[in-house]
Design a protein around this motif. Structure first.
Motif: not given
Ligand SMILES: Nc1ncnc2c1ncn2[C@@H]1O[C@H](COP(=O)(O)OP(=O)(O)OP(=O)(O)O)[C@@H](O)[C@H]1O
Ligand SMILES: [Mg+2]
Length: 265
Positions: A2-3, A19-21, A23, A25, A51, A53, A57, A257
């Protein structure tokens, strides 16, 4: 993975969690005010809660915007130009050609030429004067006692947009007051103000040659009247990405990311 991307603008602070994809959040926005560092942290915490989180995270946070150096929880800072280029390339479909992006913020306007791979080929910036920026419209809306959100609706009702001759915000405000006393309608004045900003931006964009499509982001792109005026003055199709005010924060989060995947996070 997560960034976070944090854009501390002169008017508004924006935070995006990715998130890593890639998307989104969470996204948060609030006026920057005099304590940009505090607002950035508050929005970051709010976005984390949204999120589900915690701070631990988030593997990397990149800050951008005027107040970027005051974000003490960021692992890297980048200019708004780099963040905008990254965010915009991600937000719109690439035609495989160079393209022009306009970021209309509260205090300055940037026109950026992006290469097909999303890197910055060239840019110009109006950061010396409020004319042609979001601040200009805010000052004029206050003089006319109308809400920013109502400007597009008013401009649509214009019958004969006025010509605003003053290029300085302070003089333009006096001009608006004179126009009102001459009996010109608020609707015609609002449409004239949009055209005046669009003309300024078109002059900045002229150096990059004629474009078929121009991408428009920043808080100013939320104003549909301004989009229409820009299309008219540029003679181009104006495309506004989804959530235009968050493009730079999104770009910063994407850079974060990339930092993680390169082993820096
Ligand atoms: N709903 C809205 N309708 C019209 N304009 C809006 C709206 N919300 C915000 N704006 C405009 O967006 C501007 C703020 O945009 P943005 O958040 O991109 O600026 P910033 O990043 O703080 O500024 P800068 O990049 O110059 O430091 C405001 O000055 C205002 O003119
Ligand atoms: Mg900005």
């Amino acid at each position: 993975m997560v960034s976070a991307g944090v854009d501390v603008g002169s008017v508004a602070t924006k935070v995006v969690i990715l998130d890593g994809r890639r998307t989104v959040l969470a996204r948060e926005v609030s006026p920057t005010g005099p304590h940009g560092d505090r607002i950035a942290r508050e929005l970051f915490q709010r976005a984390l809660r949204e999120s589900g989180l915690s701070e631990g995270d988030v593997c990397a946070t990149v800050a951008t915007g005027y107040g970027r150096r005051r974000v003490d929880f960021a692992s890297q800072v980048v200019t708004e130009i780099s963040a905008c280029a990254k965010g915009l390339r991600w937000s719109v479909e690439s035609s495989g050609a160079s393209c022009l992006a306009i970021d209309l913020g509260g205090q300055d306007t940037k026109v950026i030429l992006l290469s097909p791979d999303g890197s910055v080929e060239d840019f110009v910036m109006n950061d010396k004067c409020a004319a042609g920026t979001g601040k200009f419209l805010e000052v004029m809306a206050a003089s006319l006692q109308v809400k920013l959100d109502d400007l597009p609706m008013l401009a649509r009702k214009a019958r004969q947009p006025v010509r605003i001759n003053s290029t300085c915000t302070v003089f333009a405000e006096s001009e608006v007051i004179s126009l009102l006393s001459e009996g010109r309608s608020v609707e015609d004045i609002v449409a004239g103000l949009h055209l005046s900003i669009a003309e300024r931006i078109a002059a900045m964009a002229m150096g990059f040659g004629r474009q078929e499509t121009v991408y428009f982001c920043g808080g100013g792109a939320k104003n549909e009247g301004l989009r229409t005026a820009l299309a008219e003055k540029l003679g181009a199709k104006v495309v506004v990405p989804d959530q235009p005010q968050f493009v730079n924060a999104l770009g910063a989060a994407i850079i974060a990311l990339e930092e993680i995947s390169q082993g820096g996070g």
